[in-house]
Scaffold this active site. Structure first.
Site, PDB file in Angstrom:
ATOM      1  N   GLU A  26      68.270  94.523 175.885  1.00 51.86           N
ATOM      2  CA  GLU A  26      67.141  95.359 176.321  1.00 51.86           C
ATOM      3  C   GLU A  26      67.054  95.371 177.844  1.00 51.86           C
ATOM      4  OE1 GLU A  26      67.189  92.977 174.092  1.00 51.86           O
ATOM      5  OE2 GLU A  26      65.595  93.096 172.604  1.00 51.86           O
ATOM      6  N   ALA A  75      94.174  85.784 149.502  1.00 53.74           N
ATOM      7  CA  ALA A  75      95.210  86.787 149.269  1.00 53.74           C
ATOM      8  C   ALA A  75      95.765  86.538 147.879  1.00 53.74           C
ATOM      9  CB  ALA A  75      96.312  86.632 150.311  1.00 53.74           C
ATOM     10  N   SER A 131     104.363  77.426 149.241  1.00 50.04           N
ATOM     11  CA  SER A 131     103.742  78.285 150.244  1.00 50.04           C
ATOM     12  C   SER A 131     104.281  79.708 150.110  1.00 50.04           C
ATOM     13  CB  SER A 131     104.060  77.742 151.634  1.00 50.04           C
ATOM     14  OG  SER A 131     103.582  78.634 152.596  1.00 50.04           O
ATOM     15  N   ARG A 177      88.970  86.561 161.106  1.00 56.36           N
ATOM     16  CA  ARG A 177      88.810  85.219 161.684  1.00 56.36           C
ATOM     17  C   ARG A 177      88.026  85.285 162.993  1.00 56.36           C
ATOM     18  NH1 ARG A 177      94.809  82.449 160.943  1.00 56.36           N
ATOM     19  NH2 ARG A 177      94.668  82.173 158.682  1.00 56.36           N
ATOM     20  N   GLY A 207      92.851  76.625 149.197  1.00 52.38           N
ATOM     21  CA  GLY A 207      93.364  77.268 148.004  1.00 52.38           C
ATOM     22  C   GLY A 207      92.412  77.296 146.829  1.00 52.38           C
TER      23      GLY A 207
END
Ligand SMILES: NC(=O)c1ccc[n+]([C@@H]2O[C@H](COP(=O)([O-])OP(=O)(O)OC[C@H]3O[C@@H](n4cnc5c(N)ncnc54)[C@H](OP(=O)(O)O)[C@@H]3O)[C@@H](O)[C@H]2O)c1
Length: 363
Positions: free
Chosen positions: A48, A150, A164, A180, A290
């Site tokens: 502001e 994912a 992995s 992130r 995980g």
């Protein structure tokens, strides 16, 4: 104009925590845009004030569009409400109240009692979403928890034997770094630290005010001393929560700059762990798995937001880990129901984001 104020606020993502994102626009009595401001923590001045300074005398009789309720108390800066009143603003358009119970509603009240028209509620959902981490922090007194995984089309997060596996394509991975960038911390389980050797850094290339904190929940202290989480701990902080008494490993980790924390109530109590993070002013945590850790957060109903990044793969088999472990739901009524679903494509990968009903229920 409110949308423009929200867009200005968003410019400072990564640069305001633990304060909120705020943008402001001043429109003169004649309807001309005469001032714009974005709050950035280290620049101290509030949105502001920046916008009013730009507008100067042209603010008199004008309207201020602010993305979050102007504050009416003395903090690091004098009250923004005073600045708006003194500049001769006659109307303030602002979607939502500040969630901080100490100031909530008081800014609007002060403006109204000084004869300023206050219009609220326009784009309120968007404004609340923009500051969802800050709002959670004040309402639930803990960091906002966003679980991101994912996975393949059949819901697997890696190949069998927990090897992995990078499932996402490059465009999706790039987006993960942008995600992130929005967070104060990333959290994973000890197995993921062991299997993946992840770096867990913000490689978005965007400015951030505080270093991203990496957190590992690891009672068996599986985290390898040679992993980037450890050997780069002096550059990017790493916290390990554990109840392990392996003093030799703890000493090794300390020597490399890792902070090892032993919560009194044990290394598995997520409420306690989140409370400890809150004490460190960590306002938001991106949980990147995980399966075990994801399941624990879901069972504890501590997930505020989900993101599934789905790759066009079918892994199959009984041994490949699925996205979320833990106890899970006994009935469909117990299953988390997601709303406000957003679907975004990253090439051939599909990102699905939503908010579980449990997040609102435990407010
Ligand atoms: N695709 C993806 O997005 C993604 C992301 C991450 C990982 N992964 C994959 O997932 C696999 C690892 O999954 P995971 O389930 O084996 O391991 P995880 O979730 O990374 O770690 C599980 C371990 O965390 C520790 N832990 C500490 N506090 C806990 C709590 N409150 N609740 C549950 N566990 C807690 C436990 O070990 P202690 O008993 O020693 O504490 C537990 O065994 C790997 O294959 C990795 O590549 C995939």
């Amino acid at each position: 104009m409110t949308r423009r104020a929200l867009a200005l606020a968003a410019v400072a993502i990564g640069q305001v925590s633990p304060n909120p994102l705020v943008g402001c626009i001043i429109v003169s009595e004649a309807g001309e845009l005469v001032g714009e401001g974005t709050y950035v923590y280290d620049n101290v001045l509030h949105a502001e004030t920046i916008a009013l300074n730009q507008a100067g005398v042209r603010a008199k009789g004008g309207t201020a569009y602010v993305s979050l309720e102007p504050h009416s108390h003395y903090g690091k800066t004098p009250p923004c409400t005073d600045a708006l009143i003194n500049a001769g603003i006659t109307r303030v358009v602002c979607p939502i109240e500040d969630p901080n119970p100490l100031v909530s509603g008081k800014g609007f009240e002060q403006l109204r009692s000084n004869g300023i028209e206050v219009v609220t509620g326009i784009l309120a959902d968007e404004a609340a979403k923009q500051n969802e981490k800050f709002i959670c922090w004040h309402r639930k007194k803990r960091p906002f928890v966003h679980l991101k995984l994912a996975m393949s089309l059949d819901g697997r997060i890696s190949l069998k034997n927990s090897i992995s596996t990078a499932l996402s394509n490059e465009a999706a991975l790039k987006h993960v770094h942008d995600l992130r960038h929005e967070y104060d911390a990333i959290l994973i389980g000890g197995n993921t630290a062991f299997v993946d050797y992840p770096s867990l850094t913000d490689r978005s290339g965007k400015l951030r005010r505080r270093k991203l904190v990496r957190i590992v929940l690891d009672n068996r202290l599986q985290i390898p001393v040679g992993s980037p989480l450890v050997f780069k701990a002096n550059e990017t902080p790493t916290l390990v929560f554990t109840n392990s008494k392996d003093l030799k490993k703890i000493e090794e980790l300390h020597a490399k700059g890792v902070e090892v924390i032993e919560p009194e109530q044990g290394g598995r109590n997520l409420d306690v762990i989140l409370a400890q993070l809150a004490e460190r002013q960590i306002q938001s945590v991106l949980v990147e798995g995980g399966m075990g850790v994801a399941g624990a957060f879901c069972d504890a109903k501590l997930v505020d937001k989900f993101t599934f990044m789905i790759a066009p793969l079918v892994i199959g088999g009984c041994e490949a880990p699925s996205a979320i472990g833990g106890k899970g739901a006994e009935t469909l009524n117990d299953a988390m129901n997601l709303s406000d679903i957003q679907i975004v494509r990253h090439g051939s990968d599909i990102e699905i984001t939503g908010y579980p009903n449990t997040a609102a229920a435990n407010e």
